[in-house]
Design a protein around this motif. Structure first.
Motif, mmCIF file in Angstrom:
data_model
loop_
_atom_site.group_PDB
_atom_site.id
_atom_site.type_symbol
_atom_site.label_atom_id
_atom_site.label_comp_id
_atom_site.label_asym_id
_atom_site.label_seq_id
_atom_site.Cartn_x
_atom_site.Cartn_y
_atom_site.Cartn_z
ATOM 1 N N SER A 57 0.685 -1.080 0.090
ATOM 2 C CA SER A 57 0.008 0.008 -0.021
ATOM 3 C C SER A 57 0.957 1.217 -0.009
ATOM 4 O O SER A 57 2.058 1.397 0.611
ATOM 5 C CB SER A 57 -0.843 -0.028 1.287
ATOM 6 N N GLY A 58 0.474 2.250 -0.868
ATOM 7 C CA GLY A 58 1.333 3.431 -0.925
ATOM 8 C C GLY A 58 0.506 4.600 -0.116
ATOM 9 O O GLY A 58 -0.661 4.589 0.007
ATOM 10 N N VAL A 59 1.421 5.692 0.258
ATOM 11 C CA VAL A 59 0.988 6.794 0.890
ATOM 12 C C VAL A 59 1.367 8.079 0.018
ATOM 13 O O VAL A 59 2.579 7.948 -0.444
ATOM 14 C CB VAL A 59 0.981 6.829 2.201
ATOM 15 N N THR A 60 0.759 9.391 -0.085
ATOM 16 C CA THR A 60 1.267 10.320 -0.155
ATOM 17 C C THR A 60 1.944 11.143 0.928
ATOM 18 O O THR A 60 1.124 11.408 1.925
ATOM 19 C CB THR A 60 -0.021 10.813 -1.143
ATOM 20 N N VAL A 61 2.856 11.731 0.735
ATOM 21 C CA VAL A 61 3.679 12.112 1.973
ATOM 22 C C VAL A 61 3.585 13.656 1.526
ATOM 23 O O VAL A 61 4.327 13.976 0.447
ATOM 24 C CB VAL A 61 4.968 11.599 2.163
ATOM 25 N N VAL A 62 3.518 14.528 2.559
ATOM 26 C CA VAL A 62 3.549 16.180 2.566
ATOM 27 C C VAL A 62 4.349 16.620 3.485
ATOM 28 O O VAL A 62 4.326 16.180 4.790
ATOM 29 C CB VAL A 62 2.214 16.891 2.567
ATOM 30 N N GLU A 63 5.453 17.043 3.348
ATOM 31 C CA GLU A 63 6.506 17.634 4.163
ATOM 32 C C GLU A 63 6.535 19.093 4.142
ATOM 33 O O GLU A 63 6.577 19.962 2.856
ATOM 34 C CB GLU A 63 8.016 17.145 3.747
ATOM 35 N N GLY A 64 6.852 19.870 4.976
ATOM 36 C CA GLY A 64 7.406 21.254 5.050
ATOM 37 C C GLY A 64 6.336 22.065 5.437
ATOM 38 O O GLY A 64 6.258 23.366 5.324
ATOM 39 N N PHE A 65 5.137 21.508 6.478
ATOM 40 C CA PHE A 65 4.287 22.388 6.950
ATOM 41 C C PHE A 65 4.958 23.025 8.525
ATOM 42 O O PHE A 65 5.722 22.758 9.040
ATOM 43 C CB PHE A 65 3.144 21.574 7.659
ATOM 44 N N GLN A 66 4.686 24.286 8.458
ATOM 45 C CA GLN A 66 4.858 25.158 9.564
ATOM 46 C C GLN A 66 3.887 25.375 10.489
ATOM 47 O O GLN A 66 2.514 25.008 10.139
ATOM 48 C CB GLN A 66 5.305 26.558 9.230
ATOM 49 N N GLY A 67 3.864 25.716 11.976
ATOM 50 C CA GLY A 67 2.708 25.728 12.731
ATOM 51 C C GLY A 67 2.783 24.973 13.736
ATOM 52 O O GLY A 67 3.544 23.753 13.812
ATOM 53 N N ASP A 68 1.710 25.022 14.727
ATOM 54 C CA ASP A 68 1.760 24.150 15.722
ATOM 55 C C ASP A 68 1.074 22.971 15.688
ATOM 56 O O ASP A 68 0.268 22.864 14.525
ATOM 57 C CB ASP A 68 1.227 24.832 17.063
ATOM 58 N N PRO A 69 1.128 21.745 16.425
ATOM 59 C CA PRO A 69 0.524 20.458 16.281
ATOM 60 C C PRO A 69 -1.053 20.435 15.965
ATOM 61 O O PRO A 69 -1.603 19.841 15.259
ATOM 62 C CB PRO A 69 0.886 19.436 17.056
ATOM 63 N N ARG A 70 -1.822 21.117 16.477
ATOM 64 C CA ARG A 70 -3.129 21.616 16.643
ATOM 65 C C ARG A 70 -3.602 21.995 15.226
ATOM 66 O O ARG A 70 -4.756 21.350 14.443
ATOM 67 C CB ARG A 70 -3.599 22.320 17.684
ATOM 68 N N THR A 71 -2.927 23.008 14.640
ATOM 69 C CA THR A 71 -3.227 23.420 13.292
ATOM 70 C C THR A 71 -2.881 22.464 12.468
ATOM 71 O O THR A 71 -3.777 22.071 11.385
ATOM 72 C CB THR A 71 -2.301 24.636 12.762
ATOM 73 N N LEU A 72 -1.781 21.576 12.693
ATOM 74 C CA LEU A 72 -1.554 20.571 11.640
ATOM 75 C C LEU A 72 -2.646 19.522 11.750
ATOM 76 O O LEU A 72 -3.196 18.797 10.560
ATOM 77 C CB LEU A 72 -0.363 19.919 11.708
ATOM 78 N N ASP A 73 -3.189 19.016 12.728
ATOM 79 C CA ASP A 73 -4.236 18.232 13.030
ATOM 80 C C ASP A 73 -5.397 18.491 12.299
ATOM 81 O O ASP A 73 -6.156 17.723 11.465
ATOM 82 C CB ASP A 73 -4.450 17.787 14.374
ATOM 83 N N LYS A 74 -5.826 19.789 12.498
ATOM 84 C CA LYS A 74 -6.943 20.335 11.842
ATOM 85 C C LYS A 74 -6.792 20.325 10.396
ATOM 86 O O LYS A 74 -7.604 20.131 9.685
ATOM 87 C CB LYS A 74 -7.241 22.008 12.222
ATOM 88 N N THR A 75 -5.649 20.906 9.734
ATOM 89 C CA THR A 75 -5.441 20.664 8.379
ATOM 90 C C THR A 75 -5.514 19.187 7.699
ATOM 91 O O THR A 75 -6.205 19.221 6.876
ATOM 92 C CB THR A 75 -4.073 21.208 7.987
ATOM 93 N N LEU A 76 -5.059 18.231 8.598
ATOM 94 C CA LEU A 76 -4.957 16.823 8.276
ATOM 95 C C LEU A 76 -6.423 16.559 8.036
ATOM 96 O O LEU A 76 -6.817 15.939 7.209
ATOM 97 C CB LEU A 76 -4.294 16.044 9.205
ATOM 98 N N SER A 77 -7.150 16.901 9.042
ATOM 99 C CA SER A 77 -8.578 16.289 9.191
ATOM 100 C C SER A 77 -9.532 16.689 8.021
ATOM 101 O O SER A 77 -10.162 16.115 7.365
ATOM 102 C CB SER A 77 -9.149 16.704 10.530
ATOM 103 N N GLU A 78 -9.057 18.034 7.777
ATOM 104 C CA GLU A 78 -9.833 18.865 6.310
ATOM 105 C C GLU A 78 -9.449 18.201 5.252
ATOM 106 O O GLU A 78 -10.294 18.091 4.349
ATOM 107 C CB GLU A 78 -9.605 20.245 6.653
ATOM 108 N N LEU A 79 -8.150 17.749 5.185
ATOM 109 C CA LEU A 79 -7.778 17.266 3.731
ATOM 110 C C LEU A 79 -8.255 15.938 3.560
ATOM 111 O O LEU A 79 -8.678 15.498 2.583
ATOM 112 C CB LEU A 79 -6.314 17.339 3.834
#
Length: 78
Positions: free
Chosen positions: A18-40
């Protein structure tokens, strides 16, 4: 202006090929990243996880992800 995000598709070392698409380079705090991930995940209809500042989304969703991140004001490479 934040640095560009990097997209890549990985299959090596994944169980069952199984493959995954990896996204690197995000800035910001973990809560913001969690929210972004959830929306994506919701907009792309796929699962995923966050490992530090790296997001992993199930499957090869690079093209759709590039469009979605562009809508959110991110520059994407790769």
């Amino acid at each position: 202006m934040p640095p560009p995000l990097k997209l890549r598709y990985e299959r090596k070392g994944r169980s069952g090929g199984s493959g995954v698409t990896v996204v690197e380079g995000f800035q910001g705090d973990p809560r913001t990243l969690d929210k972004t991930l959830s929306e994506l995940k919701k907009s792309l209809g796929t699962g995923g996880t966050r490992k530090g500042r790296i997001l992993e989304l199930q499957g090869d969703v690079r093209e759709r992800l590039r469009v979605e991140l562009g809508r959110r004001g991110h520059t994407v490479r790769g």
